[in-house]
Design a protein around this motif. Structure first.
Motif, mmCIF file in Angstrom:
data_model
loop_
_atom_site.group_PDB
_atom_site.id
_atom_site.type_symbol
_atom_site.label_atom_id
_atom_site.label_comp_id
_atom_site.label_asym_id
_atom_site.label_seq_id
_atom_site.Cartn_x
_atom_site.Cartn_y
_atom_site.Cartn_z
ATOM 1 N N VAL A 32 -39.515 51.954 89.373
ATOM 2 C CA VAL A 32 -38.603 52.900 89.602
ATOM 3 C C VAL A 32 -37.829 52.347 90.714
ATOM 4 C CG1 VAL A 32 -37.970 55.254 90.496
ATOM 5 C CG2 VAL A 32 -40.021 54.717 88.869
ATOM 6 N N ALA A 33 -36.271 52.257 90.739
ATOM 7 C CA ALA A 33 -35.414 51.848 91.827
ATOM 8 C C ALA A 33 -34.764 52.759 92.426
ATOM 9 C CB ALA A 33 -34.638 50.818 91.059
ATOM 10 N N SER A 34 -34.402 52.485 93.650
ATOM 11 C CA SER A 34 -33.700 53.414 94.381
ATOM 12 C C SER A 34 -32.380 52.779 94.763
ATOM 13 C CB SER A 34 -34.369 54.248 95.535
ATOM 14 O OG SER A 34 -34.972 53.282 96.368
ATOM 15 N N HIS A 35 -32.138 51.438 94.606
ATOM 16 C CA HIS A 35 -31.100 50.581 94.875
ATOM 17 C C HIS A 35 -31.003 49.276 93.989
ATOM 18 C CE1 HIS A 35 -29.169 47.893 97.733
ATOM 19 N NE2 HIS A 35 -28.112 49.011 98.012
ATOM 20 N N ILE A 36 -29.764 48.784 94.095
ATOM 21 C CA ILE A 36 -29.933 47.562 93.275
ATOM 22 C C ILE A 36 -30.736 46.577 93.563
ATOM 23 C CG2 ILE A 36 -28.010 46.521 94.669
ATOM 24 C CD1 ILE A 36 -27.775 46.411 91.031
ATOM 25 N N ASP A 37 -31.041 46.319 94.935
ATOM 26 C CA ASP A 37 -32.254 45.334 95.176
ATOM 27 C C ASP A 37 -33.528 45.496 94.730
ATOM 28 O OD1 ASP A 37 -30.185 44.049 96.781
ATOM 29 O OD2 ASP A 37 -30.767 45.135 98.554
ATOM 30 N N ASP A 38 -33.661 46.800 94.353
ATOM 31 C CA ASP A 38 -34.872 47.337 93.830
ATOM 32 C C ASP A 38 -35.033 46.863 92.388
ATOM 33 O OD1 ASP A 38 -35.876 48.818 96.207
ATOM 34 O OD2 ASP A 38 -34.999 50.644 95.397
ATOM 35 N N VAL A 39 -33.925 46.927 91.664
ATOM 36 C CA VAL A 39 -33.876 46.180 90.369
ATOM 37 C C VAL A 39 -33.995 44.868 90.385
ATOM 38 C CG1 VAL A 39 -32.399 45.849 88.348
ATOM 39 C CG2 VAL A 39 -32.136 48.150 89.572
ATOM 40 N N ARG A 40 -33.396 44.146 91.332
ATOM 41 C CA ARG A 40 -33.688 42.821 91.214
ATOM 42 C C ARG A 40 -35.065 42.412 91.603
ATOM 43 N NH1 ARG A 40 -28.876 42.920 94.192
ATOM 44 N NH2 ARG A 40 -27.251 41.878 93.262
ATOM 45 N N GLU A 41 -35.867 43.077 92.516
ATOM 46 C CA GLU A 41 -37.176 43.047 92.825
ATOM 47 C C GLU A 41 -38.084 43.206 91.563
ATOM 48 O OE1 GLU A 41 -40.656 41.863 95.156
ATOM 49 O OE2 GLU A 41 -38.425 41.379 95.044
ATOM 50 N N ILE A 42 -37.986 44.425 90.925
ATOM 51 C CA ILE A 42 -38.493 44.792 89.650
ATOM 52 C C ILE A 42 -38.511 43.827 88.511
ATOM 53 C CG2 ILE A 42 -38.541 46.395 87.645
ATOM 54 C CD1 ILE A 42 -37.889 48.584 90.096
ATOM 55 N N LEU A 43 -37.347 43.227 88.308
ATOM 56 C CA LEU A 43 -36.954 42.187 87.227
ATOM 57 C C LEU A 43 -37.582 40.853 87.905
ATOM 58 C CD1 LEU A 43 -33.496 42.858 86.220
ATOM 59 C CD2 LEU A 43 -35.460 43.371 85.157
ATOM 60 N N ARG A 44 -37.775 40.732 89.243
ATOM 61 C CA ARG A 44 -38.585 39.359 89.595
ATOM 62 C C ARG A 44 -40.078 39.428 89.365
ATOM 63 N NH1 ARG A 44 -41.500 37.396 93.647
ATOM 64 N NH2 ARG A 44 -41.647 39.259 94.748
ATOM 65 N N LEU A 45 -40.585 40.688 89.393
ATOM 66 C CA LEU A 45 -42.005 40.796 89.275
ATOM 67 C C LEU A 45 -42.304 40.733 87.818
ATOM 68 C CD1 LEU A 45 -42.723 43.353 92.278
ATOM 69 C CD2 LEU A 45 -43.299 40.756 92.020
ATOM 70 N N ALA A 46 -41.318 41.273 86.872
ATOM 71 C CA ALA A 46 -41.746 41.479 85.493
ATOM 72 C C ALA A 46 -41.748 39.962 84.742
ATOM 73 C CB ALA A 46 -40.537 42.242 84.891
ATOM 74 N N ASP A 47 -42.704 39.913 83.911
ATOM 75 C CA ASP A 47 -42.926 38.908 83.288
ATOM 76 C C ASP A 47 -42.582 38.923 81.573
ATOM 77 O OD1 ASP A 47 -44.530 36.183 82.696
ATOM 78 O OD2 ASP A 47 -45.368 37.470 81.278
ATOM 79 N N HIS A 48 -41.868 37.811 81.438
ATOM 80 C CA HIS A 48 -41.393 37.861 79.956
ATOM 81 C C HIS A 48 -41.484 36.632 79.055
ATOM 82 C CE1 HIS A 48 -38.808 38.905 76.350
ATOM 83 N NE2 HIS A 48 -38.164 37.738 76.482
ATOM 84 N N GLY A 49 -42.931 36.429 78.805
ATOM 85 C CA GLY A 49 -43.215 35.237 78.002
ATOM 86 C C GLY A 49 -43.449 34.122 79.133
ATOM 87 N N GLY A 50 -44.032 34.455 80.269
ATOM 88 C CA GLY A 50 -44.406 33.426 81.494
ATOM 89 C C GLY A 50 -43.095 33.310 82.285
ATOM 90 N N ILE A 51 -41.955 34.062 82.026
ATOM 91 C CA ILE A 51 -40.498 33.765 82.638
ATOM 92 C C ILE A 51 -40.402 35.256 83.340
ATOM 93 C CG2 ILE A 51 -38.163 33.158 82.425
ATOM 94 C CD1 ILE A 51 -38.779 31.751 79.846
ATOM 95 N N SER A 52 -39.998 35.128 84.660
ATOM 96 C CA SER A 52 -39.538 36.248 85.193
ATOM 97 C C SER A 52 -38.321 36.707 84.660
ATOM 98 C CB SER A 52 -39.323 35.682 86.957
ATOM 99 O OG SER A 52 -38.430 36.821 87.148
ATOM 100 N N LEU A 53 -38.159 38.062 84.522
ATOM 101 C CA LEU A 53 -36.864 38.583 83.874
ATOM 102 C C LEU A 53 -35.689 38.352 84.636
ATOM 103 C CD1 LEU A 53 -38.228 42.132 82.538
ATOM 104 C CD2 LEU A 53 -37.538 39.990 81.402
ATOM 105 N N LEU A 54 -36.316 38.208 86.095
ATOM 106 C CA LEU A 54 -34.849 37.956 86.957
ATOM 107 C C LEU A 54 -34.433 36.707 86.738
ATOM 108 C CD1 LEU A 54 -33.113 39.005 89.330
ATOM 109 C CD2 LEU A 54 -34.875 38.006 90.912
ATOM 110 N N ASP A 55 -35.216 35.630 86.363
ATOM 111 C CA ASP A 55 -34.778 34.302 85.903
ATOM 112 C C ASP A 55 -33.777 34.402 84.626
ATOM 113 O OD1 ASP A 55 -35.836 33.047 88.326
ATOM 114 O OD2 ASP A 55 -37.987 32.531 86.909
#
Length: 92
Positions: A32-55
């Motif tokens: 859950v995000a309260s700012h665009i920076d939170d979206v970036r952090e959530i995606l950084r921590l999320a894994d997609h087949g061994g790759i960060s979603l932020l990547d």
């Protein structure tokens, strides 16, 4: 684990009454995000087949473009719409 060959369907949902926005990939709630920076952090921590979603949304120059990528669907407003909570986040 997600298939890295398949692009994820990332959704930043419409703001809740408190201004926060749920971030999902498929059926999974990533956070859950309260700012665009939170979206970036959530995606950084999320894994997609061994790759960060932020990547996956990173530009060739190394900048993560969560605002302009086609991989993220913004519902109920775009990346600049953070009613209620955004003022508090900027003051922190």
């Amino acid at each position: 684990m997600a298939d890295p060959a398949e692009d994820p369907h990332i959704v930043v949902h419409a703001p809740a009454l408190d201004g926060s926005r749920r971030v999902t990939s498929g059926d999974e709630t990533l956070g859950v995000a309260s700012h665009i920076d939170d979206v970036r952090e959530i995606l950084r921590l999320a894994d997609h087949g061994g790759i960060s979603l932020l990547d996956l949304v990173r530009e060739p120059g190394g900048v993560a473009d969560v605002e302009g990528t086609d991989l993220i669907e913004w519902q109920g407003g775009g990346p600049e719409d953070w009613p209620g909570l955004s003022e508090e986040h900027h003051g922190a």
